[in-house]
Motif scaffolding. Structure first.
Motif, PDB file in Angstrom:
ATOM      1  N   UNK A  12     -22.365   8.534  12.551  1.00  0.00           N
ATOM      2  CA  UNK A  12     -22.081   7.234  13.189  1.00  0.00           C
ATOM      3  C   UNK A  12     -23.378   6.535  13.610  1.00  0.00           C
ATOM      4  N   UNK A  13     -23.338   5.206  13.626  1.00  0.00           N
ATOM      5  CA  UNK A  13     -24.514   4.416  13.963  1.00  0.00           C
ATOM      6  C   UNK A  13     -25.053   4.698  15.362  1.00  0.00           C
ATOM      7  N   UNK A  14     -24.179   5.131  16.274  1.00  0.00           N
ATOM      8  CA  UNK A  14     -24.635   5.384  17.639  1.00  0.00           C
ATOM      9  C   UNK A  14     -25.098   6.829  17.841  1.00  0.00           C
ATOM     10  N   UNK A  15     -25.302   7.581  16.781  1.00  0.00           N
ATOM     11  CA  UNK A  15     -25.753   8.969  16.858  1.00  0.00           C
ATOM     12  C   UNK A  15     -27.028   9.156  16.039  1.00  0.00           C
ATOM     13  N   UNK A  16     -27.807  10.160  16.443  1.00  0.00           N
ATOM     14  CA  UNK A  16     -28.994  10.536  15.682  1.00  0.00           C
ATOM     15  C   UNK A  16     -29.004  12.051  15.534  1.00  0.00           C
ATOM     16  N   UNK A  17     -29.653  12.523  14.504  1.00  0.00           N
ATOM     17  CA  UNK A  17     -29.782  13.961  14.300  1.00  0.00           C
ATOM     18  C   UNK A  17     -31.218  14.332  14.645  1.00  0.00           C
ATOM     19  N   UNK A  18     -31.351  15.250  15.594  1.00  0.00           N
ATOM     20  CA  UNK A  18     -32.675  15.741  15.987  1.00  0.00           C
ATOM     21  C   UNK A  18     -32.657  17.259  16.015  1.00  0.00           C
ATOM     22  N   UNK A  19     -33.836  17.849  16.021  1.00  0.00           N
ATOM     23  CA  UNK A  19     -33.912  19.307  16.061  1.00  0.00           C
ATOM     24  C   UNK A  19     -33.479  19.810  17.438  1.00  0.00           C
ATOM     25  N   UNK A  20     -33.058  21.042  17.491  1.00  0.00           N
ATOM     26  CA  UNK A  20     -32.633  21.653  18.745  1.00  0.00           C
ATOM     27  C   UNK A  20     -33.796  21.703  19.732  1.00  0.00           C
ATOM     28  N   UNK A  21     -34.978  21.974  19.225  1.00  0.00           N
ATOM     29  CA  UNK A  21     -36.164  22.031  20.082  1.00  0.00           C
ATOM     30  C   UNK A  21     -36.421  20.671  20.721  1.00  0.00           C
ATOM     31  N   UNK A  23     -34.253  18.307  21.183  1.00  0.00           N
ATOM     32  CA  UNK A  23     -33.152  18.058  22.115  1.00  0.00           C
ATOM     33  C   UNK A  23     -33.415  18.732  23.460  1.00  0.00           C
ATOM     34  N   UNK A  24     -33.824  20.001  23.440  1.00  0.00           N
ATOM     35  CA  UNK A  24     -34.100  20.728  24.683  1.00  0.00           C
ATOM     36  C   UNK A  24     -35.240  20.076  25.459  1.00  0.00           C
ATOM     37  N   UNK A  25     -36.275  19.642  24.755  1.00  0.00           N
ATOM     38  CA  UNK A  25     -37.396  18.976  25.414  1.00  0.00           C
ATOM     39  C   UNK A  25     -36.943  17.675  26.077  1.00  0.00           C
ATOM     40  N   UNK A  26     -36.129  16.907  25.395  1.00  0.00           N
ATOM     41  CA  UNK A  26     -35.613  15.662  25.958  1.00  0.00           C
ATOM     42  C   UNK A  26     -34.709  15.931  27.162  1.00  0.00           C
ATOM     43  N   UNK A  27     -33.875  16.954  27.056  1.00  0.00           N
ATOM     44  CA  UNK A  27     -32.984  17.305  28.162  1.00  0.00           C
ATOM     45  C   UNK A  27     -33.770  17.708  29.395  1.00  0.00           C
ATOM     46  N   UNK A  28     -34.782  18.557  29.196  1.00  0.00           N
ATOM     47  CA  UNK A  28     -35.611  18.997  30.327  1.00  0.00           C
ATOM     48  C   UNK A  28     -36.354  17.826  30.948  1.00  0.00           C
ATOM     49  N   UNK A  29     -36.871  16.936  30.124  1.00  0.00           N
ATOM     50  CA  UNK A  29     -37.601  15.774  30.631  1.00  0.00           C
ATOM     51  C   UNK A  29     -36.685  14.871  31.455  1.00  0.00           C
ATOM     52  N   UNK A  30     -35.424  14.763  31.043  1.00  0.00           N
ATOM     53  CA  UNK A  30     -34.501  13.893  31.772  1.00  0.00           C
ATOM     54  C   UNK A  30     -34.107  14.497  33.120  1.00  0.00           C
ATOM     55  N   UNK A  31     -34.259  15.801  33.281  1.00  0.00           N
ATOM     56  CA  UNK A  31     -33.897  16.462  34.534  1.00  0.00           C
ATOM     57  C   UNK A  31     -35.048  16.484  35.539  1.00  0.00           C
ATOM     58  N   UNK A  32     -36.237  16.127  35.110  1.00  0.00           N
ATOM     59  CA  UNK A  32     -37.387  16.120  36.013  1.00  0.00           C
ATOM     60  C   UNK A  32     -37.102  15.195  37.182  1.00  0.00           C
ATOM     61  N   UNK A  33     -37.329  15.677  38.373  1.00  0.00           N
ATOM     62  CA  UNK A  33     -37.137  14.864  39.563  1.00  0.00           C
ATOM     63  C   UNK A  33     -35.714  14.830  40.087  1.00  0.00           C
TER      64      UNK A  33
END
Length: 105
Positions: A12-21, A23-33
């Motif tokens: 779908x246009x509103x989705x992207x495929x990224x590596x698991x690594x 994804x984890x880096x983005x998730x951790x960065x979003x939890x900072x603070x």
């Protein structure tokens, strides 16, 4: 011999495929603070807020490393008007690293 099956799967246009690594880096960065209060911290430990306050937060052996005034990650209540605020990531790490000390006497 290895066999391969090729397939085209629409993304779908509103989705992207990224590596698991990534994804984890983005998730951790979003939890900072991110912060949590006493109710969530108590739930994580599995005890009442009163028990956590008495046995962990105000316990001298923990308070000296927890209190933001001593370089820790918890803002302590002041004059009974304020609420406890803590960095979620460091609070969860504290629970993991000190579980035996929290429950040990």
């Amino acid at each position: 011999m290895t066999q391969y099956l090729e397939a085209k799967i629409p993304v779908p246009d509103d989705c992207v495929i990224i590596s698991k690594i990534e994804y984890e880096e983005l998730r951790k960065a979003s939890e900072k603070g991110d912060t949590m209060g006493l109710p969530e911290f108590s739930t994580r430990i599995g005890r009442s807020s009163r028990w956590v306050t008495d046995n962990v937060l105000n316990n001298p052996k923990f308070k000296k490393i927890l209190d933001v005034q001593s370089g820790g990650f918890i803002h302590y209540r002041e004059n009974g008007r304020d609420s406890y605020v803590m960095l979620r990531s460091e609070a969860l790490e504290f629970i993991e690293n000190n579980f035996k000390k929290i429950y040990g006497r």
